[in-house]
Motif scaffolding. Structure first.
Motif, PDB file in Angstrom:
ATOM      1  N   ASN A  94       1.007  -1.318  -0.020  1.00  0.00           N
ATOM      2  CA  ASN A  94      -0.176   0.138   0.226  1.00  0.00           C
ATOM      3  C   ASN A  94       0.887   1.219   0.012  1.00  0.00           C
ATOM      4  O   ASN A  94       0.482   2.545  -0.081  1.00  0.00           O
ATOM      5  N   TYR A 101       0.443   3.987  -6.003  1.00  0.00           N
ATOM      6  CA  TYR A 101       1.071   2.827  -5.437  1.00  0.00           C
ATOM      7  C   TYR A 101       2.240   2.108  -6.096  1.00  0.00           C
ATOM      8  O   TYR A 101       2.211   2.206  -7.477  1.00  0.00           O
ATOM      9  N   THR A 104       0.380  -3.823  -5.873  1.00  0.00           N
ATOM     10  CA  THR A 104      -1.056  -4.007  -5.553  1.00  0.00           C
ATOM     11  C   THR A 104      -1.107  -3.963  -4.006  1.00  0.00           C
ATOM     12  O   THR A 104      -0.748  -4.769  -3.495  1.00  0.00           O
ATOM     13  N   PRO A 105      -2.355  -3.081  -3.543  1.00  0.00           N
ATOM     14  CA  PRO A 105      -2.413  -2.961  -2.069  1.00  0.00           C
ATOM     15  C   PRO A 105      -3.429  -3.969  -1.333  1.00  0.00           C
ATOM     16  O   PRO A 105      -3.344  -4.178  -0.329  1.00  0.00           O
ATOM     17  N   ASP A 106      -4.357  -4.658  -2.467  1.00  0.00           N
ATOM     18  CA  ASP A 106      -5.141  -5.606  -1.670  1.00  0.00           C
ATOM     19  C   ASP A 106      -5.504  -6.920  -2.413  1.00  0.00           C
ATOM     20  O   ASP A 106      -6.385  -7.579  -2.707  1.00  0.00           O
ATOM     21  N   ARG A 109      -7.667 -10.864  -1.295  1.00  0.00           N
ATOM     22  CA  ARG A 109      -8.367 -10.991  -0.145  1.00  0.00           C
ATOM     23  C   ARG A 109      -9.869 -11.762  -0.320  1.00  0.00           C
ATOM     24  O   ARG A 109     -10.906 -11.506  -0.085  1.00  0.00           O
ATOM     25  N   SER A 137      -3.128  -8.070   8.143  1.00  0.00           N
ATOM     26  CA  SER A 137      -2.593  -8.749   7.159  1.00  0.00           C
ATOM     27  C   SER A 137      -2.219 -10.059   7.121  1.00  0.00           C
ATOM     28  O   SER A 137      -0.953 -10.428   6.790  1.00  0.00           O
ATOM     29  N   THR A 265      -5.798 -11.484   4.919  1.00  0.00           N
ATOM     30  CA  THR A 265      -6.884 -10.762   5.590  1.00  0.00           C
ATOM     31  C   THR A 265      -6.558  -9.059   5.558  1.00  0.00           C
ATOM     32  O   THR A 265      -5.230  -8.816   5.451  1.00  0.00           O
ATOM     33  N   PRO A 266      -7.314  -8.379   5.673  1.00  0.00           N
ATOM     34  CA  PRO A 266      -7.105  -6.708   5.791  1.00  0.00           C
ATOM     35  C   PRO A 266      -6.341  -6.071   6.660  1.00  0.00           C
ATOM     36  O   PRO A 266      -6.058  -6.940   8.054  1.00  0.00           O
ATOM     37  N   TYR A 267      -5.937  -5.023   6.734  1.00  0.00           N
ATOM     38  CA  TYR A 267      -5.359  -4.315   7.760  1.00  0.00           C
ATOM     39  C   TYR A 267      -5.592  -2.782   7.546  1.00  0.00           C
ATOM     40  O   TYR A 267      -6.125  -2.523   6.720  1.00  0.00           O
ATOM     41  N   GLU A 269      -4.858   0.364   6.668  1.00  0.00           N
ATOM     42  CA  GLU A 269      -4.131   0.951   5.731  1.00  0.00           C
ATOM     43  C   GLU A 269      -3.572   2.443   5.913  1.00  0.00           C
ATOM     44  O   GLU A 269      -2.559   2.948   5.245  1.00  0.00           O
TER      45      GLU A 269
END
Length: 300
Positions: A94, A101, A104-106, A109, A137, A265-267, A269
């Motif tokens: 991110n 960027y 790639t940030p995502d 998922r 993450s 998994t998300p975090y 950002e």
């Protein structure tokens, strides 16, 4: 968990199971300075274990490719955060430079398997975590062989009769990764794989199911086929089948894509920055079966 040793040739490497018979950590190895025998032992463990973790590794970009190249032929990356200098590396990050960027940030998922659109199965994934958030993450990896084996024998036999139609263009367009020309789409032919295959690690029967590249299940309506795939994915990713990797800076995480599903998994950002390198490797014994057309197609 208790430590043990794995023998390969004349070298012993200390290991410990993170999830018994599925995910293992190799202890006390420094990949850039490891001896020839230590590296051969590392190769052997990666061939015989679905998920391998090596912590506290300081790798240059070239060394990331060197380690990856021990596990198979590195695939070039074109659409998912390609490294500006090394096409075999995808940047998952991110972080921004000049408002853009750097990678790639995502990516990833949702639960999926990579390598589904090759006619000949086989793919190994390696992630190198350069900068990792202290929370979130995580990378989740599900044991698709254990999930299949847990089903009643009659249900196993039913599922072994089914085949899934995969398509690389379908995958790329589903996630809007790139605009594909009619000529590119025409080259991305359907590929058919069984719902149940043999794990590349130990030959056990395993689910081979995924989200993005799946077009249909042969012999079923679109609606019923997709409902089945969602049902099987949901079953496979139950907690008892999943290894959760909580990242530390300089971790190396390797897994075999035949016999597993994985998800990120998300975090937060807005609070943390993440920088991870990813490589994909085709096993040496299937490279010769990869057609010239497949080799030139955009990365899946």
């Amino acid at each position: 968990m208790a430590t043990s040793t794995m023998e390969a040739g004349t070298t012993l490497l200390r290991t410990r199971w993170l999830k018994p018979s599925f995910a293992i950590e190799i202890l006390d190895i420094d990949l850039p300075t490891a001896s020839k025998d230590e590296l051969l032992a590392f190769d052997d463990i990666c061939r015989r274990t679905a998920v391998v973790v090596v912590r506290n590794q300081t790798l240059s970009d070239e060394q990331v490719l060197d380690v990856s190249g021990r596990l198979g032929k590195v695939s070039a990356q074109q659409y998912t955060g390609p490294h500006p200098k090394y096409p075999g590396i995808s940047i998952l990050s991110n972080k921004k430079v000049d408002g853009k960027y750097i990678g790639t940030p995502d990516a990833g998922r949702n639960w999926h398997t990579d390598g589904t659109t090759y006619a000949k199965l086989g793919l190994t994934t390696m992630l190198y975590g350069i900068e990792c958030p202290p929370e979130g993450s995580d990378t989740l990896i599900a044991d698709a062989a254990a999930a299949f084996e847990s089903l009643p024998l009659e249900r196993q036999r039913e599922l072994e009769k089914l085949n899934v139609v995969h398509n690389r263009g379908h995958l790329i367009q589903k996630y809007n990764r790139a605009a594909l020309s009619p000529e590119e789409l025409a080259k991305m032919q359907d590929v058919i794989h069984p719902v149940v295959v043999k794990s590349a690690v130990d030959g056990r029967k395993s689910f081979f199911i995924t989200n993005g590249s799946t077009k249909s299940v042969q012999g079923m309506s679109q609606e019923d086929g997709w409902a089945l795939i969602k049902e099987l994915i949901a079953y496979t990713v139950q907690e008892q089948f999943v290894y959760r990797h909580k990242w530390q800076d300089k971790d190396v995480l390797i897994w075999n894509d035949v016999g597993t599903l994985h998800s990120a998994t998300p975090y937060d950002e807005t609070k943390y920055e993440r920088l991870v390198y990813r490589t994909w490797m085709r096993p040496f014994d299937v490279v010769s079966a990869t057609t010239a057309i497949e080799e030139l197609l955009p990365a899946h």
